[in-house]
Design an enzyme around this catalytic site. Sequence first.
Site, PDB file in Angstrom:
ATOM      1  N   LEU A  94       0.820  -1.210   0.000  1.00  0.00           N
ATOM      2  CA  LEU A  94       0.000   0.000   0.000  1.00  0.00           C
ATOM      3  C   LEU A  94       0.854   1.260   0.000  1.00  0.00           C
ATOM      4  O   LEU A  94       0.433   2.297  -0.501  1.00  0.00           O
ATOM      5  CB  LEU A  94      -0.921   0.015   1.227  1.00  0.00           C
ATOM      6  CG  LEU A  94      -1.964  -1.086   1.290  1.00  0.00           C
ATOM      7  CD1 LEU A  94      -2.729  -1.018   2.611  1.00  0.00           C
ATOM      8  CD2 LEU A  94      -2.923  -0.987   0.108  1.00  0.00           C
ATOM      9  N   GLY A 108       7.451   4.118   3.656  1.00  0.00           N
ATOM     10  CA  GLY A 108       7.938   5.317   4.313  1.00  0.00           C
ATOM     11  C   GLY A 108       9.372   5.118   4.728  1.00  0.00           C
ATOM     12  O   GLY A 108       9.995   4.112   4.380  1.00  0.00           O
ATOM     13  N   ASP A 124       3.676  14.904  11.767  1.00  0.00           N
ATOM     14  CA  ASP A 124       3.920  14.505  10.383  1.00  0.00           C
ATOM     15  C   ASP A 124       2.630  14.554   9.576  1.00  0.00           C
ATOM     16  O   ASP A 124       2.367  13.688   8.751  1.00  0.00           O
ATOM     17  CB  ASP A 124       4.528  13.100  10.332  1.00  0.00           C
ATOM     18  CG  ASP A 124       5.153  12.778   8.967  1.00  0.00           C
ATOM     19  OD1 ASP A 124       5.487  13.725   8.222  1.00  0.00           O
ATOM     20  OD2 ASP A 124       5.294  11.578   8.654  1.00  0.00           O
TER      21      ASP A 124
END
Length: 170
Positions: free
Chosen positions: A19, A22, A147
């Site tokens: 998906l 990071g 973030d």
Amino acid sequence: PVSAHLPESFGRFTLLEVLGEGGMGRVYRAAIDGPSGFRKELALKVLRGDGQRAPERMADGLAKEARIGALLRHVHLVDLYDFGVEDGRPWFSMELVAGRSLDRLLAAEGALSPSRAVALLAQVALGLAAIHELEIDGAPAGLVHRDLKPANVLVTRDDHVKVADFGISR
């Protein structure tokens, strides 16, 4: 279907597709299969490591993200289910949000109407407020997301928002 480069399983999970990725890990659409046809799809974040033991600093970061996620319960925050370590690689499972990230939505659809943008941002604000208002043992936890970006705002097909990724929260 599982990609050719994707392992078919990771511990008790069947990995179905990547998906996203990071700095700390990769997120998969995964499933847990059980008796009598039971099957639960979820999102599974696994620390990078390509089968090797994860660096301690990264493992600590993923564990912190899991601990924070476990404390948070709100309709506009991604729900965390479980945390563990498999072959030296920490992971956690979480709610699978049917939709796409806000950055992908904007890339596909372009600018949002002002009313739709306000409706989505209001939901983001409610999720962030739940983070900021969290109390532990009656005292403010003092959490801040740190973030927030379109890639960490998930939007369902019916425009329900879920804020994700608490990896650098403090």
